[in-house]
Structures are given as C-alpha cells and as structure tokens.
Design a protein around this motif. Sequence first.
Motif, mmCIF file in Angstrom:
data_model
loop_
_atom_site.group_PDB
_atom_site.id
_atom_site.type_symbol
_atom_site.label_atom_id
_atom_site.label_comp_id
_atom_site.label_asym_id
_atom_site.label_seq_id
_atom_site.Cartn_x
_atom_site.Cartn_y
_atom_site.Cartn_z
ATOM 1 N N UNK B 150 -62.174 74.110 -14.915
ATOM 2 C CA UNK B 150 -62.430 74.759 -13.614
ATOM 3 C C UNK B 150 -63.746 74.295 -13.004
ATOM 4 N N UNK B 151 -64.369 73.328 -13.639
ATOM 5 C CA UNK B 151 -65.642 72.760 -13.170
ATOM 6 C C UNK B 151 -66.731 73.820 -13.004
ATOM 7 N N UNK B 152 -66.817 74.723 -13.976
ATOM 8 C CA UNK B 152 -67.857 75.750 -13.896
ATOM 9 C C UNK B 152 -69.213 75.114 -14.223
ATOM 10 N N UNK B 153 -70.242 75.651 -13.606
ATOM 11 C CA UNK B 153 -71.588 75.129 -13.868
ATOM 12 C C UNK B 153 -72.064 75.641 -15.224
ATOM 13 N N UNK B 154 -73.126 75.038 -15.722
ATOM 14 C CA UNK B 154 -73.667 75.493 -17.011
ATOM 15 C C UNK B 154 -74.101 76.955 -16.911
ATOM 16 N N UNK B 155 -74.678 77.295 -15.742
ATOM 17 C CA UNK B 155 -75.134 78.675 -15.536
ATOM 18 C C UNK B 155 -73.971 79.656 -15.636
ATOM 19 N N UNK B 156 -72.857 79.282 -15.010
ATOM 20 C CA UNK B 156 -71.666 80.153 -15.049
ATOM 21 C C UNK B 156 -71.157 80.287 -16.477
ATOM 22 N N UNK B 157 -71.100 79.139 -17.172
ATOM 23 C CA UNK B 157 -70.588 79.180 -18.552
ATOM 24 C C UNK B 157 -71.478 80.081 -19.407
ATOM 25 N N UNK B 158 -72.790 79.948 -19.194
ATOM 26 C CA UNK B 158 -73.733 80.757 -19.973
ATOM 27 C C UNK B 158 -73.497 82.242 -19.695
ATOM 28 N N UNK B 159 -73.291 82.532 -18.424
ATOM 29 C CA UNK B 159 -73.053 83.924 -18.022
ATOM 30 C C UNK B 159 -71.777 84.459 -18.684
ATOM 31 N N UNK B 160 -70.728 83.625 -18.673
ATOM 32 C CA UNK B 160 -69.450 84.055 -19.252
ATOM 33 C C UNK B 160 -69.551 84.214 -20.768
ATOM 34 N N UNK B 161 -70.301 83.307 -21.400
ATOM 35 C CA UNK B 161 -70.497 83.448 -22.848
ATOM 36 C C UNK B 161 -71.186 84.774 -23.150
ATOM 37 N N UNK B 162 -72.173 85.091 -22.311
ATOM 38 C CA UNK B 162 -72.896 86.362 -22.479
ATOM 39 C C UNK B 162 -71.949 87.545 -22.354
ATOM 40 N N UNK B 163 -71.035 87.444 -21.388
ATOM 41 C CA UNK B 163 -70.050 88.533 -21.208
ATOM 42 C C UNK B 163 -69.149 88.636 -22.432
ATOM 43 N N UNK B 164 -68.748 87.471 -22.938
ATOM 44 C CA UNK B 164 -67.839 87.453 -24.088
ATOM 45 C C UNK B 164 -68.488 88.069 -25.324
ATOM 46 N N UNK B 165 -69.804 87.827 -25.466
ATOM 47 C CA UNK B 165 -70.503 88.377 -26.637
ATOM 48 C C UNK B 165 -70.524 89.899 -26.613
ATOM 49 N N UNK B 166 -70.393 90.457 -25.417
ATOM 50 C CA UNK B 166 -70.402 91.922 -25.314
ATOM 51 C C UNK B 166 -69.086 92.526 -25.827
ATOM 52 N N UNK B 167 -68.073 91.688 -25.961
ATOM 53 C CA UNK B 167 -66.765 92.212 -26.400
ATOM 54 C C UNK B 167 -66.763 92.469 -27.896
ATOM 55 N N UNK B 168 -66.093 93.528 -28.275
ATOM 56 C CA UNK B 168 -65.969 93.860 -29.702
ATOM 57 C C UNK B 168 -64.786 93.113 -30.275
ATOM 58 N N UNK B 169 -65.008 92.295 -31.264
ATOM 59 C CA UNK B 169 -63.887 91.607 -31.922
ATOM 60 C C UNK B 169 -63.876 92.011 -33.397
ATOM 61 N N UNK B 170 -62.777 91.979 -34.073
ATOM 62 C CA UNK B 170 -61.448 91.688 -33.536
ATOM 63 C C UNK B 170 -60.959 92.776 -32.576
ATOM 64 N N UNK B 171 -60.088 92.342 -31.674
ATOM 65 C CA UNK B 171 -59.566 93.285 -30.680
ATOM 66 C C UNK B 171 -58.575 94.261 -31.313
ATOM 67 N N UNK B 332 -55.691 72.246 -6.734
ATOM 68 C CA UNK B 332 -56.077 71.935 -8.122
ATOM 69 C C UNK B 332 -57.524 72.311 -8.420
ATOM 70 N N UNK B 333 -57.773 72.618 -9.713
ATOM 71 C CA UNK B 333 -59.109 73.046 -10.144
ATOM 72 C C UNK B 333 -60.189 72.014 -9.854
ATOM 73 N N UNK B 334 -59.786 70.730 -9.804
ATOM 74 C CA UNK B 334 -60.804 69.693 -9.627
ATOM 75 C C UNK B 334 -61.511 69.783 -8.271
ATOM 76 N N UNK B 335 -60.859 70.446 -7.301
ATOM 77 C CA UNK B 335 -61.544 70.698 -6.022
ATOM 78 C C UNK B 335 -62.146 72.095 -6.109
ATOM 79 N N UNK B 336 -63.260 72.169 -6.783
ATOM 80 C CA UNK B 336 -63.831 73.452 -7.177
ATOM 81 C C UNK B 336 -63.948 74.458 -6.020
ATOM 82 N N UNK B 337 -64.652 74.039 -4.949
ATOM 83 C CA UNK B 337 -64.922 75.005 -3.868
ATOM 84 C C UNK B 337 -63.633 75.374 -3.139
#
Lengths: 257, 401
Positions: B150-171, B332-337
């Motif tokens: 989806x051509x996410x920026x590093x900042x976005x990926x970092x933000x999403x990783x942070x969100x994912x860490x908040x999830x309790x696993x295993x689900x 398509x995802x390659x046209x990000x905007x």
Amino acid sequence: MELFIDRVSKQYQNKTAVDRTTLKLHKGVCGLLGANGAGKTTLMRMICGILKPSGGTISFDGEDVSTEEYRSVLGYLPQDFGYYPNFSGMDFMMYMATLKGLEKHSARRKAEELLRLVSLEGASGKKIRTYSGGMKQRLGIAQALLNDPALLVLDEPTAGLDPRERVRFRNLIAEVGKESIVLLSTHIVSDIEHIADRILLMKDGRMIYDGDGKELEGGLEEFYLEQFDEAQEEGGWKNTSGRKGGQDAAFFKSGKI
Amino acid sequence: MQLFLSLVKYEFLKLLKRRMVCVTLAVSAAVMVLGVTFGGRLGRVYVEGELITTQADLDLELAMNSKRLSGRVLDETMTEELREAYRQAGEESQGEIVYLAEPYRKYIWPLEPFVRWVRRVGLDVPIEDLNEETLYAKRLERMEENWSDSLLSEGEKEYLRGQNEKLETPFTYEYCFGYEHICDMMNTTAFVLVMILTVCLPGIFTGEHSRRTDQLILVTAKGKDVLYRAKILVGVLFSLLAALVQTACTVIPSFVLYGCSGFSAKLQVIAPESVWSMTMGEALMIFTGLLFVMALLWGIVTMVLSECLKKGTAVMAVLFGFIVFSMLLNVPDEYRIAAQIWDATPLQLISYWGVFTNRLFPLLGHYFTSWQAVPVVYLLLSALAARAGKRRYTGFQVSGR
C-alpha cells in the motif's frame, strides 16, 4: 409609496427585451398594455426580482429589488405558473403565507378570507389537481394578496377567468389599488380601461405611451390597435415573439371578451 | 423559528406526497430485508455430485459451531486440536480431504470457524507445521507485506506497529455472526441508500422549476434564504431517515438470524490483520456513523446538483453514472494518493477496505485513521456544497418561458 424603475434594460443575445425604461409608479392601478413579445413579462419579472436587469435599478421606497424588505411588500401573479398538485387549496395558501412571513393564526384567517373572496371556500379542502383552469387562476390571485402587498404585480391575470369572474376581479383590483401600487399587464384593453389610473403601452421593449388614456382621440383601444397594426405590418410579431400575430389580431378585433 | 419549522413541515409534505418517494422507500426496504435474510443462504450444497444439505442449514450449523467455540483462545491448544482433526480426517479419507465430504464434516467441520480464521491469516504452511508461533508470525508478516504494497510511509508503518503492540495476543475467538453479517452487508446498504437519495431528493429543487412554482416562491420574503435552508434541512433529514431505515433493514434481520451476541468480540476475530483495538460493536457503530455522514454528503450534493442541472433525470444520470463507475473502478495500491482518495469516496468508504484501511491521514505530526478523518472532510464538503447551492438557488433567473 413609490416604485422607481430607473433606466432598466434587459438585453438578450440579439434582442433587447426592455430598453432603458424609467418609470415612477405611485398608489393606484397602472395598466401595462402591449402585444405578445412587447417586453411586459420581462419588465414584470425584473420588478419582482426574479430576472436581473442588464442595466438600471429598481427600488420600492428606497429598498432595492434584491432585498427581503422589498419582497415582503410584493405580491406577484405570474403569467404562467404551476401548483403543488397534491396540496389542497388551503394547504397551498398556508404554504404561501408562511413563505410571506405571516404568523400561523393570521395566515389562516387571511387565507380563509381570500379564498372566500375568490369564491373558492367550498373547494379549499380539495386537491389542486382537481381544480379547473379558472379555479387555479383565482387561487393564484388569492395567494398574491396574502401579505396585503403594497406593490402588486399581475401578469395577464384575467387569463382563464369567465366574464363574471373577470368583472369581480376588476372590482377587486380597483379596491386594492386604493391602498397599493398595482401594476397589471394585459393585451386586452377592456381589462384595464375602466380601472386603471394610469396606462402604459409597451412596444418592442419601449414605453410608447404613458398617460391616463383620456386625451387619446378615438379612445385607448383604437390607439392600441393602431400600434398593433403597425407592428404587424412591420412583421414585428412573428419576428419578436414567434407567435401567430394574425390570430392575436383577430382576437383583439373580435371584441373585448 | 416557528416559521422556519412550518416551512420544513410543508417541504416534507411536498416530498412525502410524491408517489415515487413512497414507492422507492418501500421497495428498497423490502429489497434490503430480503437480501440480508436470504442473500447467500439460498440453494443446496453438493459434494462430489451428491446433495448433502441446504445452504441455509449449513449456515446454521456453522453458526452453532461458532457459538460452541466462542470464548476459546486462538493459541497452541487450538492449533493442536486442528492438526489432530486434519490427521483424523486424512486417515479416514485415505487421501485428499474433500471440503464438506464425510471425513471433513466429521472431524474438521466442528472447528470450521478456526479453519476460516487461519485461512484469513493467509497461512500457507502444511497443516502439520501449524502452531501458535507460525500463525502469529505469519499474521505479522502479512501485515508488513500489505503495508509495503500500500506504499505506506515508514512513519505510518511505525504507527501501525505501535497500534498492533497494544493488542492482546493470542486472540480470543468469540461468536459474532450477527455483527459480521451486518458489516459484510454495509456496502450493499450504502449502495441501496445512495440509490434512494438519488431518486428521491432531486425533486426538492427541480420540482419547483419543472412545475414553474419557482417564480411564486422566489418573490416571497422568505422564499430565498429561509426556504433554501428549509429545503436543505428536509433533504438532510430525509437522508438521515433513509439511512436509519436502511440500517434497521440490515441490522434487524441479521440479529434475528444470528442473534445479537458478539458486541465485545474483537475486530481481529473477523479481520485478523487489522491492528485496530476495537470490538465488533464499536466497529458496527463506526460503520453506522459513517453511513449517516455519507448519507448527509450524498443528500446535499444531490440537492445542489439538482439546483444546478434543474432536471431530475439529468441529476439521476450523473449520479447513477458515478454509482456504476464506483462498482467498476478499482484504483491500484501503487497509486497511493489516488487509491486513498478513491477509497474515501462514499461507496468505497462503507466497506472493510474503506473504513479499516491502513492508509492514514497525516496532519500536524499526528496520524488519523479513515474513520476519524473522512467524516470531518465529508462535513466540510457538505457545508461547502450547501453554500454553493445557495448562491445558485438565490441567483436563479426566470427567463425563457
């Protein structure tokens, strides 16, 4: 009380519908005569603020035509208009009264009074789609009077009325003209010759006569028909309005309805 | 104020007294209820040419299995159980395990909700290698792949990783078929809703021009500003009312079919790759809220367009054209905007990929999700459209009649 039309023009691509017209109208009935395509409806639409002039200004006691204050003293009966077919006559009157800013109780009282005046009280609960042409026209007249307008503009108001209704309508307008400015357009001389304090004759977008008609030799109708014949000889009717001038001429000469 | 409300009342009467409006509302409600109730549940199920059950019964069985598994943790115990089920089914079928054939039905079918969850994670290892670690590692791997696609920026990926860490696993698996069904149907609900608005709303403005009542109302004191506001309010109220009716036509049959338990089920139960910490109930509320905001924008744009074009058929042609275009186009995802903007358009928005997209909206050093940013944009666009429409309406010239 003064309606001031100051050098008003309306220019379409290749036609001047109203040409630098200046008028000052005061209390009383003013009849605007002219054949089809003379510019009467265009002028009236501009006076009512639903058509912007190409040049000039229109004001009522200093209030510009574009203001709410101007519209609040205005009553208008267009030449050709529609209704809400699913509304009853009373619904329609109440809706128009609301649009004119009348408070609910006075709106109902006024609506009932006017429906009685135009002999529609018995049909006020019926859907407008069941009304005849004449009934619709009377309803149109009633709505124009809802706000006791200081400026009443009537564009060919007698169309569709039978002879009895026509006489009643003339009397009604004469009464309203005592307190208001009434501008009434028609191409039928008899509609205005007995009630108009002032007569305007329009031809090809210009005012060619402004007076009370009394000084005209042979009377107003003779003068009007002369102008009409002139225009017809010039072929002006067909060229300007696209309507069948011959039919109109026959209509005028055959009588006053 | 009383005068304004009176005008609103009359405008509502004008709208609701039109036969086409009533017919459209009734037909669309019926279509939605029938679609939600029977869509995907009609027909019979054949395995190797032999009739085994009906689709409706199979659906019911799946729901029963799901209820039975509700509350189970998606962990090593579950994967072990699944491995065992596959082993037994494999032994009995003595070869390839055929979906819904007798061994499958006997051993794997009771765990089908788990199987489907594993499939959604996209696990492609042999079943004997399935365990909790590979399962959750695969989930993370798929998420990273998707973010890169989806051509996410590093900042976005970092933000999403942070969100994912908040999830309790295993689900923890929870039964939420009702909510899942509603969320699945929401895109259809949105389509039906915009069709209702496209058919019903243009008349609020075009009706005045086609009936030639415009010249009566525009010369009255309140016929410009006040009436315009009343008409817009009526259109907005109608849009919201239609959204409410359509939501009810989706929610009620779904809850009748599957029950309403599952409010507190985690979103990851139906969307394992999602990083958002929310329950299915919250997801449904977000969907519904967005549907209402979308209805508001669509309603206002329809009315403004109708005032510009003056003809109801022209408005319908333009908007139905857009609806069909929406169904066909996929950026398509390659046209990000372009892809992000397209996914934020009304008919794309009301869907999993539109609402819970990983593409974020950066603003002043913060990241906003689609469901946070898009409603604000929609409200702004609605206000701008309404303002533009007012200029058009009050400046209307009666000529050429």
